[in-house]
Design an enzyme around this catalytic site. Structure first.
Site, PDB file in Angstrom:
ATOM      1  N   GLY A  42       0.808  -1.210   0.000  1.00 50.72           N
ATOM      2  CA  GLY A  42       0.000   0.000   0.000  1.00 50.72           C
ATOM      3  C   GLY A  42       0.840   1.258   0.000  1.00 50.72           C
ATOM      4  O   GLY A  42       2.057   1.211   0.207  1.00 50.72           O
ATOM      5  N   THR A  84      -6.800   5.322  12.959  1.00 50.96           N
ATOM      6  CA  THR A  84      -7.490   6.315  12.147  1.00 50.96           C
ATOM      7  C   THR A  84      -8.339   7.277  12.961  1.00 50.96           C
ATOM      8  O   THR A  84      -8.774   6.957  14.078  1.00 50.96           O
ATOM      9  CB  THR A  84      -8.406   5.587  11.132  1.00 50.96           C
ATOM     10  OG1 THR A  84      -9.187   6.526  10.400  1.00 50.96           O
ATOM     11  CG2 THR A  84      -9.367   4.638  11.842  1.00 50.96           C
ATOM     12  N   TYR A 110     -15.898   0.662   9.334  1.00 49.73           N
ATOM     13  CA  TYR A 110     -14.446   0.836   9.263  1.00 49.73           C
ATOM     14  C   TYR A 110     -13.896   1.336  10.596  1.00 49.73           C
ATOM     15  O   TYR A 110     -12.927   0.786  11.136  1.00 49.73           O
ATOM     16  CB  TYR A 110     -14.105   1.821   8.143  1.00 49.73           C
ATOM     17  CG  TYR A 110     -12.646   2.229   8.105  1.00 49.73           C
ATOM     18  CD1 TYR A 110     -11.652   1.298   7.813  1.00 49.73           C
ATOM     19  CD2 TYR A 110     -12.273   3.547   8.369  1.00 49.73           C
ATOM     20  CE1 TYR A 110     -10.320   1.670   7.786  1.00 49.73           C
ATOM     21  CE2 TYR A 110     -10.945   3.923   8.338  1.00 49.73           C
ATOM     22  CZ  TYR A 110      -9.975   2.985   8.045  1.00 49.73           C
ATOM     23  OH  TYR A 110      -8.653   3.360   8.029  1.00 49.73           O
ATOM     24  N   LYS A 170     -11.322  -0.662  13.193  1.00 51.40           N
ATOM     25  CA  LYS A 170     -10.015  -0.129  13.601  1.00 51.40           C
ATOM     26  C   LYS A 170      -9.934   0.028  15.117  1.00 51.40           C
ATOM     27  O   LYS A 170      -8.880  -0.215  15.716  1.00 51.40           O
ATOM     28  CB  LYS A 170      -9.753   1.207  12.903  1.00 51.40           C
ATOM     29  CG  LYS A 170      -9.578   1.101  11.386  1.00 51.40           C
ATOM     30  CD  LYS A 170      -8.356   0.294  10.988  1.00 51.40           C
ATOM     31  CE  LYS A 170      -7.079   1.078  11.178  1.00 51.40           C
ATOM     32  NZ  LYS A 170      -5.885   0.324  10.705  1.00 51.40           N
ATOM     33  N   TRP A 209      -6.664  11.364   6.558  1.00 50.83           N
ATOM     34  CA  TRP A 209      -6.589  11.982   5.230  1.00 50.83           C
ATOM     35  C   TRP A 209      -5.241  11.694   4.558  1.00 50.83           C
ATOM     36  O   TRP A 209      -4.558  12.596   4.067  1.00 50.83           O
ATOM     37  CB  TRP A 209      -6.816  13.483   5.337  1.00 50.83           C
ATOM     38  CG  TRP A 209      -8.223  13.898   5.693  1.00 50.83           C
ATOM     39  CD1 TRP A 209      -9.134  13.194   6.429  1.00 50.83           C
ATOM     40  CD2 TRP A 209      -8.868  15.118   5.332  1.00 50.83           C
ATOM     41  NE1 TRP A 209     -10.300  13.900   6.560  1.00 50.83           N
ATOM     42  CE2 TRP A 209     -10.167  15.094   5.899  1.00 50.83           C
ATOM     43  CE3 TRP A 209      -8.469  16.246   4.625  1.00 50.83           C
ATOM     44  CZ2 TRP A 209     -11.080  16.141   5.738  1.00 50.83           C
ATOM     45  CZ3 TRP A 209      -9.372  17.296   4.474  1.00 50.83           C
ATOM     46  CH2 TRP A 209     -10.663  17.237   5.016  1.00 50.83           C
TER      47      TRP A 209
END
Length: 295
Positions: A14, A105, A134, A138, A161
């Protein structure tokens, strides 16, 4: 921790994982990059075997399913990868006495509305209340690390972001649509801090290679703005003169709720490192200067 160290990076296929691998190797650290095919984190046996063979001093856990709407449609898969997968990585770290940095996150916080959100950056000890699958997945991973942590130390690093070279991200999508002449409308009721993978990777390594006590940290580039203002800045910096309309999150109509306020208080990490991450404008300029990366 000083001198060369063996670092294992999950999710190295990633955009963030690639940046962490590059940053670690630039520091002269022996680094093992593992992608999902080589290390499917939702497989406990695979985690135990791969990390057991490598016996790293530090694991930077970047692997995640970050398709927010995909997670909303398949929350069980989200929990397997983002929640249980993080627990399996932490367990494998415990078995070999490896330190762990697990990336999390801003989605663990409440969604709120931009006009009513607390107008101060979110601190590490602020209450969490994820509204999306999501975010819940997390948070499940965060709680797994804290509940049964690697004894040598762990860090949960929340960010927001994220964009960077070689990945699917907001600036790349905006530039592609603008250059194709497609109409652009972008939400203006979500506020956050665009964070460049290159800067975040350095911060994650500084954290993982430090002697800081285990805990939760926030890591993002400085400054804050709306997605609409970010899109305007992207096109302006790229020399594209296009009209960008505004819309609300409700008008966009995406399946998963999005946080209205994603501005993170990163002062704790800044005190550890002796400096803050650069401003988002500086980060965007460096991203746009990457040869051949942007559409």
């Amino acid at each position: 921790m000083s001198g060369p160290a063996r670092v294992l990076v999950t999710g190295a296929g990633g955009q963030l994982g690639r940046a962490v691998v590059a940053a670690a190797r630039a520091r002269g650290l022996a680094t093992l990059a593992t992608n999902h095919r080589e290390l499917p984190v939702e497989d406990a046996d695979a985690c135990r075997a791969a990390i057991g063979r490598a016996r790293p001093a530090l694991v930077v856990h970047c692997a995640a399913w970050t398709d927010v709407d995909g997670c909303e449609a398949d929350p069980d898969r989200a929990d397997r990868i983002n929640g249980h997968g993080t627990a399996y990585v932490a367990a494998a770290c415990r078995a070999v006495d490896a330190r762990l940095v697990a990336v999390s996150t801003d989605y663990v916080f409440a969604v709120g509305r931009a006009e009513t959100a607390a107008r101060r950056p979110l601190r590490e000890d602020d209450p969490v209340a994820p509204a999306s699958a999501y975010g819940r997945s997390k948070l499940l991973g965060e709680e797994a690390v804290r509940t049964d942590p690697p004894p040598i130390g762990f860090h949960v690093a929340r960010t927001a972001w994220v964009f960077g070279p070689g990945g699917r991200n907001f600036p790349a999508a905006i530039l592609a649509r603008a250059r194709r002449g497609e109409p652009l409308r972008v939400v203006d009721d979500q506020i956050g801090s665009p964070t460049l993978t290159v800067d975040l990777a350095d911060a994650l390594l500084d954290l993982g290679l430090s002697d800081a006590p285990s805990g939760t940290w926030h890591a993002a580039n400085e400054g804050a703005l709306s997605w609409h203002a970010f899109a305007v800045a992207i096109c302006a910096r790229a020399g594209l003169h296009v009209d960008i309309g505004r819309q609300t999150t409700a008008e966009l109509g995406r399946p998963a709720p999005r946080p209205a306020w994603s501005v993170l208080d990163c002062s704790k990490l800044a005190a550890l490192r002796g400096r803050r991450l650069p401003d988002w404008e500086d980060a965007l300029q460096r991203y746009l200067e990457q040869p051949g990366d942007t559409p």
